[in-house]
Each structure stands twice: as C-alpha cells, then as structure tokens.
Design an enzyme around this catalytic site. Structure first.
Site, PDB file in Angstrom:
ATOM      1  N   SER A 185      -0.192   7.662  -4.236  1.00  0.00           N
ATOM      2  CA  SER A 185       0.769   7.710  -3.045  1.00  0.00           C
ATOM      3  C   SER A 185       2.180   8.547  -3.102  1.00  0.00           C
ATOM      4  CB  SER A 185       1.105   6.557  -2.601  1.00  0.00           C
ATOM      5  OG  SER A 185       1.900   5.607  -3.711  1.00  0.00           O
ATOM      6  N   HIS A 213      -4.251   5.047   1.233  1.00  0.00           N
ATOM      7  CA  HIS A 213      -3.606   6.475   1.855  1.00  0.00           C
ATOM      8  C   HIS A 213      -5.057   7.243   1.634  1.00  0.00           C
ATOM      9  CE1 HIS A 213       0.571   6.395   1.233  1.00  0.00           C
ATOM     10  NE2 HIS A 213       0.161   5.294   0.317  1.00  0.00           N
ATOM     11  N   LYS A 244      -1.008   2.765   7.840  1.00  0.00           N
ATOM     12  CA  LYS A 244      -1.102   4.272   7.767  1.00  0.00           C
ATOM     13  C   LYS A 244      -1.913   4.871   8.790  1.00  0.00           C
ATOM     14  CE  LYS A 244       0.295   3.142   3.116  1.00  0.00           C
ATOM     15  NZ  LYS A 244       1.830   2.810   3.244  1.00  0.00           N
TER      16      LYS A 244
HETATM   17  N1  PMP Z   1      -0.899   0.271  -1.274  1.00  0.00           N
HETATM   18  C1  PMP Z   1      -0.541   1.307  -1.462  1.00  0.00           C
HETATM   19  C2  PMP Z   1      -1.152   2.692  -2.200  1.00  0.00           C
HETATM   20  C3  PMP Z   1       0.281   1.813  -0.626  1.00  0.00           C
HETATM   21  O1  PMP Z   1       1.065   2.857  -0.336  1.00  0.00           O
HETATM   22  C4  PMP Z   1       1.044   0.716   0.352  1.00  0.00           C
HETATM   23  C5  PMP Z   1       2.230   0.814   1.331  1.00  0.00           C
HETATM   24  N2  PMP Z   1       3.361   1.986   0.773  1.00  0.00           N
HETATM   25  C6  PMP Z   1       0.444  -0.563   0.176  1.00  0.00           C
HETATM   26  C7  PMP Z   1      -0.573  -0.699  -0.636  1.00  0.00           C
HETATM   27  C8  PMP Z   1       1.095  -1.819   1.139  1.00  0.00           C
HETATM   28  O2  PMP Z   1       0.898  -1.633   2.256  1.00  0.00           O
HETATM   29  P1  PMP Z   1       1.660  -2.250   3.383  1.00  0.00           P
HETATM   30  O3  PMP Z   1       2.541  -1.145   3.860  1.00  0.00           O
HETATM   31  O4  PMP Z   1       0.647  -2.458   4.543  1.00  0.00           O
HETATM   32  O5  PMP Z   1       2.302  -3.430   3.059  1.00  0.00           O
END
Ligand code: PMP
Length: 405
Positions: A185, A213, A244
């Site tokens: 990310s 992602h 997302k």
């Molecule tokens: N895994 C990754 C790689 C993420 O980027 C995120 C969110 N930033 C999450 C898990 C967590 O997801 P959520 O926003 O639905 O809690």
C-alpha cells in the site's frame, strides 16, 4: 505529589502541534463535500488524488441504489454481531458472490478489513505455530500476529531468499502461515507470488494474501492478485476490504469451506463485534456486481495509471518500484514531504504524505492514488501542479535558463 504520568506521556507528543503551527498539518482534513474525483475543502474545489476508491464506485448510481434498497428493507443498523442477531440474507449473498469472484469455496464478511486480518491471523495460528510476514505488510496483519502468541518472523520486503532462510530456520511443529499484501500500500509494488507459493509448497506452509489494494485493480476482471498470476489454487486464503474498490466499509476472507467455518465460530473480532450496517453490505454487493459487469473500468484505471506514471517519470520524479495505480513520489525527507503535500493542497490537489514510521525516514514520499474516473484534464492539472510545486521546493531541479535562447 504523584507525577502525572499520563500528562507527561501525552505532552511528549508535540509533532502534530508543531505541524499545525507551521500550517502544514495534513491529517483528519474534513471534506465538506465529496463528489469522487472532486471534493470541497475549506470552501474550495480540490482534485482528489488520495482516495482508495480505485474504480470510483462510491458515487455510481447502481451502488447508491443498492445501499438505499438495503437501508429501506433492513433499517439503519444490525444491532448486534453476525454470530447472534446481526446477520442478514444480504451479508450471506455478499459472501456467496465474493467466494465465487475470488474462486474460493466460501467467504466470511467481517466489520472492517482491519478486523478481518486481526481475526483470521490470530485465530488460525497459536503458540506452537509460525507466522512469516513481509516487513511491509499492513499493520492489521502484524497486530493479528501479535495476538496469536505464535512465533513471528519478518522477512525483508519481497525478499524471497530471506523468506526461504526464515522457513528453513523456523522450528514450527504445527501451522506455518505466510501472509503478504498482494499490492503493497505504500509503494505500489506487487508480491512475488510465483516464488512465494513455490516456497510455501516446498516448506509445507499456508499462504494468505491481503488483497485490499488488489481487488478491482489486478487480474483481468479485477479479481485480485492470485488471479493476476493464475495461482488461485495455490493461495489458501484471500482477504479483502470493501473500503477501497468496493466503495463501502467492511472486510472478508475467502478460502476452503472448512477453514471459513472454523473462523466463523472462533474469530473473536467477528463474534464480539457488530456486523456492518445493511447500507454498507448493500453498497459492497452493488459495487461487486458493477465490477463484474463493467470490467472496462479496470482497463480505464490502468490507462490512467500509465498516463500519469509516464508523465511523472518523464519529468524526472523518483517513483520507486510501483507497478500499480498507487504512485509514490519519493521525497526522502519528512518535513519536505509535509510541505509538498500542503502546498499541493493550496494549489487544489489532494495527495497523501507518507512519513516515518509508516516508511523508513529516508523513504518518505507523497502518494497519489489513481481512479478509473479521473479525466485526462484532471490528471494534466495535477501533473502541472506537482511539477511546479516540486520545483519551488527543490524536489525537482528547475530547468536551466540559457542566456542565448
Ligand atoms: N490491509 C491493507 C493492505 C490496507 O491498506 C488496509 C486499509 N488501509 C487494511 C488492510 C484495512 O482495511 P479497512 O480499511 O477495511 O479496515
């Protein structure tokens, strides 16, 4: 008098106040309106290049209609955990379609992606087990590993030699679980899945991918990292989030039916937390159906990505190893990164600053995220503003002016 330890602790934290004083504090910015690629901040129109809504579905009429339908028929909240009173036919339909979309037998929906990772990792591993994590994995995976009390080993980012060394030296008598982000990310690179699954087979480890992602981004139909590599059968668990590409809030994991059944009855972050509200489940289901029926959106997202990346590279920006719509521009200095993001906002462009400890201090960057709904005109404006602010700040060398031109 007993020293007030809490006051001492909270007063030690000064960086937010300092950034506010300098007028470059970048967090918790309230959006007054959100129209997708355009938002209103402090009464001004700003182009959004910091959203994770890769397919731009948060404003799609069919997604909004699906959320409205769910609200009408199920009310505003579920008032409990899925385990007891908070389950609905809508949540189950969503699970069935997610399992089918990811090519797995079954899926289970959690309240957020964060809670999904926490629940899955901590539930499937315990004291005698081993978890192997990429050092750039998402925070929620690391929290899950800590909660499990298992033997936690981090390997160098996407470094398969290091992963093999860790697998060789780990003395696990039971489960070995390798967990990796599909798309990382912060820097936008992709897991080396072919090599990773080969190692998993050799050392009898399970593989879990975090496709937060990757859904809507990788794979011909936006069906994720495993599909992109044609390795769906070699990946045991595929985790994803609705926050997302799927334009809502919530998370899920898909895998073998017996594993999902075990999680359903043991994952504490599922059992002891209320389920996502009907409108959120409806929106996610609506977005998944749009994704399945309009895969040209995935193509458009990639066209936008290539357009933007080409322009920024031509200008001489350091974009690292990105392979996806997450485009980092490396600044490699925390303060300069805050200034860059702040000045861009003044110019009407929203991007996210990423500084230590999210990345090492010499890797700070601003992160642009492309959406399928960005227009060429919007991207051209962003490119022009990024270039001019970068020159003002000395991040990009200003062109030399020749006296003889
Ligand atoms: N895994 C990754 C790689 C993420 O980027 C995120 C969110 N930033 C999450 C898990 C967590 O997801 P959520 O926003 O639905 O809690």
């Amino acid at each position: 008098m007993v020293p007030d330890l809490l006051t001492r602790k909270v007063n030690k934290f000064q960086i937010a106040a300092q950034l506010k004083q300098q007028g470059i504090y970048p967090y918790f910015r309230p959006l007054e309106m959100n129209y997708g690629t355009e938002v209103i901040i402090s009464g001004r129109k700003v182009l959004m290049f910091g959203s994770n809504s890769y397919l731009g579905l948060t404003h799609h009429p069919k997604v909004k209609e699906a959320a409205r339908f769910a609200l009408e028929h199920y009310g505003s909240g579920c008032s409990g955990s899925r385990f007891l009173n908070g389950n609905s036919r809508l949540h189950e339909e969503l699970e069935e379609e997610l399992a089918e979309f990811t090519g797995k037998e079954a899926a289970i929906v959690f309240s957020t992606g964060y809670q999904t990772n926490l629940g899955v990792v901590a539930t499937l591993t315990g004291r005698n087990d081993c978890i192997l994590l990429d050092e750039m994995d998402h925070a929620s995976i690391i929290e899950g590993a800590r909660l499990s009390f298992s033997n936690l080993r981090k390997y160098g980012h996407n470094n398969m030699n290091d992963l093999e060394a860790q697998l060789q030296s780990s003395k696990c008598s039971h489960v070995k679980l390798i967990v990796s982000d599909g798309v990382f990310s912060m820097e936008g690179d992709i897991v080396k899945l072919k090599e990773l699954v080969a190692l998993a087979e050799k050392y009898h480890a399970m593989v879990m991918l975090d496709d937060a992602h990757s859904l809507g981004v990788l794979g011909k139909y936006g069906d994720g990292t495993a599909a992109h590599f044609n390795l769906t059968d070699k990946v045991d668990l595929i985790m994803g989030t609705f926050s997302k590409s799927l334009a809502s809030l919530g998370g899920f994991v898909a895998g073998r039916a017996d594993v999902i059944n075990y999680l359903k009855h043991h994952a504490r972050s599922l059992i002891f937390s209320a389920s996502i509200p009907p409108a959120a489940a409806g929106a996610a289901l609506g977005a998944l159906r749009v994704l399945k029926n309009e895969s040209e959106r995935v193509t458009k997202l990639w066209e936008n990505t290539w357009y933007m990346k080409y322009a920024l590279k031509q200008m001489g920006f350091d974009l690292g190893k990105t392979e996806t719509p997450i485009i980092p521009i490396f600044v490699r200095n925390d303060m300069l990164t805050f200034q860059f993001a702040s000045k861009l906002l003044d110019e009407g462009i929203f991007v996210n600053p990423v500084v230590s400890p999210a990345v090492p201090a010499d890797s700070s960057l601003i992160r642009l995220s492309l959406m399928a709904t960005h227009t060429i005109e919007q991207m051209d404006i962003a490119i022009e503003k990024i270039s001019s602010v970068a020159k003002q700040l000395g991040i990009l060398a200003a062109p030399e002016i020749s006296l003889y031109q």
